[in-house]
Design a protein around this motif. Structure first.
Motif, PDB file in Angstrom:
ATOM      1  N   LYS A   2      14.292  42.619  99.226  1.00 44.12           N
ATOM      2  CA  LYS A   2      14.539  41.217  99.541  1.00 44.12           C
ATOM      3  C   LYS A   2      16.020  40.893  99.375  1.00 44.12           C
ATOM      4  CE  LYS A   2      11.648  39.213  96.789  1.00 44.12           C
ATOM      5  NZ  LYS A   2      10.942  38.165  96.045  1.00 44.12           N
ATOM      6  N   SER A   5      17.216  38.752  96.165  1.00 45.20           N
ATOM      7  CA  SER A   5      17.356  39.401  94.875  1.00 45.20           C
ATOM      8  C   SER A   5      18.807  39.776  94.538  1.00 45.20           C
ATOM      9  CB  SER A   5      16.437  40.615  94.834  1.00 45.20           C
ATOM     10  OG  SER A   5      16.780  41.447  93.787  1.00 45.20           O
ATOM     11  N   LYS A   8      20.891  36.739  93.844  1.00 47.74           N
ATOM     12  CA  LYS A   8      20.616  36.167  92.529  1.00 47.74           C
ATOM     13  C   LYS A   8      21.298  36.994  91.437  1.00 47.74           C
ATOM     14  CE  LYS A   8      17.039  34.236  89.778  1.00 47.74           C
ATOM     15  NZ  LYS A   8      15.695  34.394  89.310  1.00 47.74           N
ATOM     16  N   ASN A  12      24.069  35.758  88.823  1.00 47.49           N
ATOM     17  CA  ASN A  12      23.948  35.917  87.375  1.00 47.49           C
ATOM     18  C   ASN A  12      25.155  36.630  86.784  1.00 47.49           C
ATOM     19  OD1 ASN A  12      21.528  34.642  87.234  1.00 47.49           O
ATOM     20  ND2 ASN A  12      20.295  36.510  87.314  1.00 47.49           N
ATOM     21  N   ASN A  13      25.591  37.692  87.460  1.00 45.66           N
ATOM     22  CA  ASN A  13      26.744  38.429  86.958  1.00 45.66           C
ATOM     23  C   ASN A  13      28.001  37.581  86.970  1.00 45.66           C
ATOM     24  OD1 ASN A  13      25.553  40.896  86.330  1.00 45.66           O
ATOM     25  ND2 ASN A  13      25.504  41.453  88.488  1.00 45.66           N
ATOM     26  N   ALA A  16      27.849  35.308  84.080  1.00 42.32           N
ATOM     27  CA  ALA A  16      27.964  36.004  82.806  1.00 42.32           C
ATOM     28  C   ALA A  16      29.424  36.208  82.422  1.00 42.32           C
ATOM     29  CB  ALA A  16      27.245  37.341  82.890  1.00 42.32           C
ATOM     30  N   ARG A 314      23.870  52.211  83.896  1.00 43.43           N
ATOM     31  CA  ARG A 314      22.465  52.355  83.484  1.00 43.43           C
ATOM     32  C   ARG A 314      21.545  51.580  84.413  1.00 43.43           C
ATOM     33  NH1 ARG A 314      21.464  54.573  78.275  1.00 43.43           N
ATOM     34  NH2 ARG A 314      19.381  53.682  78.265  1.00 43.43           N
ATOM     35  N   GLU A 315      22.021  50.371  84.810  1.00 46.68           N
ATOM     36  CA  GLU A 315      21.207  49.569  85.732  1.00 46.68           C
ATOM     37  C   GLU A 315      21.028  50.308  87.059  1.00 46.68           C
ATOM     38  OE1 GLU A 315      22.682  45.567  86.679  1.00 46.68           O
ATOM     39  OE2 GLU A 315      21.801  45.853  88.670  1.00 46.68           O
ATOM     40  N   LEU A 318      18.555  53.048  86.568  1.00 48.85           N
ATOM     41  CA  LEU A 318      17.192  52.544  86.509  1.00 48.85           C
ATOM     42  C   LEU A 318      16.673  52.191  87.897  1.00 48.85           C
ATOM     43  CD1 LEU A 318      14.828  51.435  84.723  1.00 48.85           C
ATOM     44  CD2 LEU A 318      15.792  49.216  85.321  1.00 48.85           C
ATOM     45  N   ARG A 319      17.509  51.491  88.661  1.00 53.90           N
ATOM     46  CA  ARG A 319      17.087  51.107  90.016  1.00 53.90           C
ATOM     47  C   ARG A 319      16.747  52.339  90.837  1.00 53.90           C
ATOM     48  NH1 ARG A 319      17.983  45.855  91.647  1.00 53.90           N
ATOM     49  NH2 ARG A 319      18.886  44.557  90.023  1.00 53.90           N
ATOM     50  N   GLN A 332      23.370  46.198  97.620  1.00 53.63           N
ATOM     51  CA  GLN A 332      23.483  45.306  96.468  1.00 53.63           C
ATOM     52  C   GLN A 332      24.940  45.031  96.093  1.00 53.63           C
ATOM     53  OE1 GLN A 332      21.443  46.532  92.879  1.00 53.63           O
ATOM     54  NE2 GLN A 332      22.775  45.192  91.690  1.00 53.63           N
TER      55      GLN A 332
END
Lengths: 413, 241
Positions: A2, A5, A8, A12-13, A16, A314-315, A318-319, A332
């Protein structure tokens, strides 16, 4: 995947690390704002110059003595005295059977001399013009009248003043009917023009206008003219009239070949297109310079994206572990970079428009007729450039992220 | 048919010309529905084995058949696709996305499932969160959770795509004993409903929650036996109270 995502996540980053994000985006804001400002001010300056050119009058054909090719200036424009152009040439042009589209015309001579009224004196410019001058150029009389054909041929010593000249000579006094001298010859003021503003290199408001022959015979001692302007009845006939004028002058000067012409003919349409070309080149050149700041901003984006990739190894791991393909990771990080540059771009556009508006207010306050011009094109270009910078400078970090091995990324501390 | 068949699997890491062999010709099979612990001290190669089984890494030699297909020749993207559909991971350090809600963390694998985009996602997420008893924390951010809760969300994330195999790499390593037990209880429950669970641990106690234990030492399997007195997390949980 999507689209909402990654947007968003970018958002957020961004939140932050507010200050860091702001500094990163600042480069883009400044770059886009300067492009907008340069384009806006360029367009306004172009408008100002063009309005001054057309301010002389529209549908004009100008004749200068001395031959030239179309692109270069005639010799007379470079200060070389050419004496081949006469008032009789103008008379021939104004005959209906020669140039049917000529509505009116004026000859010009110009000179400089000491002008004196009581204790006021100054070396200043005067122009000898035909009685039909007000029909050729766009001038309006504030008071009095212009001189007549009879006054012109009778060597009358009368003058019509530009408003600037009137103030410089007479101060607060009403100049009408007063006598002043040019080169020790007395002239009576019979009219004063409304303000016209400067055109090209001369400020026509500072001139004193006197009858052509008076200027030629009494003040200058010459029999030639410096130039002439012919008013054509409609813009559609400019080309034809220009050709007619050339033909008449060749006949008058007994010239057979076009290459031997001892005069140069220009029309205002040509002048406007030449000036437009020159100012366009300047405008794009300046925009290019402003673009350099965008390049610097783009490098800042690349830098911050590389840091972001490193911080989020790490993200990324994980993805990838849960199924993200290389293209998902590229998308992304590209979207994040474009998100940054787009926000910067939009802020830059707002900032640029605000500053351009401020500039127009200040310049108008200084007395210039400065239009506030923001074109949709410049906004469109700025937005696309912002997106493009995000893509270009985001691509390398995004590809780098996509190549990270998930196993190594998950082990990364 | 065996779910996983591994034959003569070797792995050698090479860094700056120095070769470090980690796995030596490992051979074993895992059937569908098993709960297996891979045990061994650090450096025994158990994590490397799990990474190869989980398709995060490739073997240097040997074959690895998952559902009968030799996946060692697959491209990175093909491997990612299989991880997405067939494999769920639970890590020691949870690996939740920071500043992101429990719901969105659980949703993550679904975002990359291109064959079933937007199909019943909400239902799948709700179901996965219910299975780990985290429905009441759906809208919490990951950083608002305790360690045990984080690991339960990580398990929900591993479950959400209904994978064949769940890999758990030291899942209780960062947890207190009570939270650790809760995690083991969930893994046993998942196994009970048919998921194959592969657990990597260095603790005998944790390993004994599985049905079968592979013992590793220096890159080789030294023993492969069924657990006789298997621990059931439920019972122990009761005892601890």
């Amino acid at each position: 995947m999507k689209l909402s995502s990654p947007i968003k996540i970018s958002y957020n980053n961004l939140l932050a690390a507010k200050f860091r994000s702001f500094l990163t985006i600042l480069g883009i804001i400044i770059g886009i704002a300067s492009v907008i400002i340069v384009m806006a001010i360029g367009a306004s300056a172009q408008q100002l110059i063009l309005s001054q050119v057309s301010g002389i009058g529209s549908n004009l054909v100008s004749v200068l003595p001395g031959g030239s090719d179309e692109k270069g200036p005639p010799a007379s424009a470079l200060g070389i005295v050419v004496t081949t152009l006469k008032e009789t040439d103008l008379e021939a042009i104004l005959q209906k059977r020669n140039v049917p589209n000529a509505a009116s015309g004026s000859a010009y001579v110009s000179g400089v001399g000491l002008m004196k009224y009581r204790s006021n004196s100054a070396e200043s410019s005067f122009q000898g013009v035909s009685a039909s001058f007000p029909n050729v150029e766009s001038v309006i009389l504030k008071s009095g009248r212009f001189f007549t054909n009879e006054e012109e041929s009778g060597l009358a010593r009368v003058a019509v003043l530009g408003p600037g000249r009137a103030v410089q000579l007479f101060g607060n006094e009403d100049p009408m009917g007063k006598v002043f001298s040019i080169k020790d010859t007395n002239f009576t003021v019979i009219g004063v023009f409304e303000e016209r503003g400067s055109s090209g290199f001369t400020n026509t408001d500072d001139l004193a206008y006197i009858p052509l022959e008076t200027a030629q015979k009494i003040l200058l001692g010459i029999s030639h003219i410096n130039s002439m302007r012919i008013k054509i009845d409609s813009p559609a006939n400019m080309e034809r009239a220009t050709a007619d004028v050339k033909y008449v002058l060749r006949t008058q000067h007994k010239i057979k070949n076009v290459t031997d012409e001892d005069f140069s003919v220009r029309n205002t349409a040509q002048a406007i297109s030449t000036i437009t070309n020159i100012t366009n080149v300047l405008k794009y050149f300046l925009t290019g310079i402003a673009g350099i700041s965008l390049l610097v901003g783009g490098i800042g984006i690349m830098n911050i994206m590389l840091i972001s990739v490193n911080q989020r190894i790490r993200e990324i791991g994980l993805r990838k572990a849960v199924g993200a393909r290389a293209r998902h990771i590229i998308a992304q990080f590209l979207i994040e970079a474009v998100f940054l540059t787009l926000i910067g771009g939009l802020a830059g556009i707002v900032f640029g428009i605000a500053l351009s508006f401020l500039a127009s207010v200040v310049i108008n306050a200084l007395g210039y007729k400065w239009e506030f011009i923001i074109s949709l094109t410049s906004i469109g270009v700025a937005t696309s450039v912002a997106i493009l910078i995000g893509v270009i400078f985001g691509l390398y970090p995004a590809r780098k992220a996509s190549r990270i091995s998930p196993m190594e990324a998950l082990r990364y501390e | 048919m065996s779910l996983i068949v591994v034959q003569n699997l070797s792995k050698t890491y090479e860094t700056e010309g120095v070769k470090t062999p980690v796995l030596h010709e490992v051979t074993f099979e895992i059937k569908k529905g098993e709960f297996i612990s891979i045990m061994g001290p650090s450096g025994s190669g158990k994590s490397t084995l799990m990474q190869i089984l989980g398709m995060l890494d490739r073997p240097t030699e040997g074959t690895y058949l998952l559902e009968g297909k030799n996946i060692t020749q697959y491209s990175d993207d093909e491997m990612a696709k299989i991880r997405n559909k067939k494999i769920g991971f639970v890590f020691q350090s949870f690996n939740l996305l920071p500043r992101t809600s429990v719901y969105e963390n659980t949703e993550l694998p679904l975002l990359y499932d291109e064959d079933h985009l937007e199909m019943n996602n909400e239902k799948k997420i709700t179901k996965a969160l219910a299975a780990v008893d985290m429905s009441h924390r759906t809208n919490y951010l990951s950083n608002q959770l305790s360690g045990g809760e984080k690991q339960r969300v990580a398990i929900a994330r591993a479950l959400v795509n209904n994978p064949e195999v769940i890999f758990a790499d030291e899942p209780t390593g960062n947890l207190d004993s009570k939270s650790g037990l809760a995690v083991m209880r969930i893994l046993q429950q998942l196994n009970d409903v048919g998921h194959t669970v592969i657990l990597v641990t260095h603790e005998t106690y944790t390993a004994r929650h599985a049905k079968r234990i592979l013992n590793m030492l220096d890159g080789r399997i030294v023993s492969d036996e069924l657990v006789k007195d298997r621990l059931i997390a439920d019972g122990e949980g009761e005892l601890l109270k």
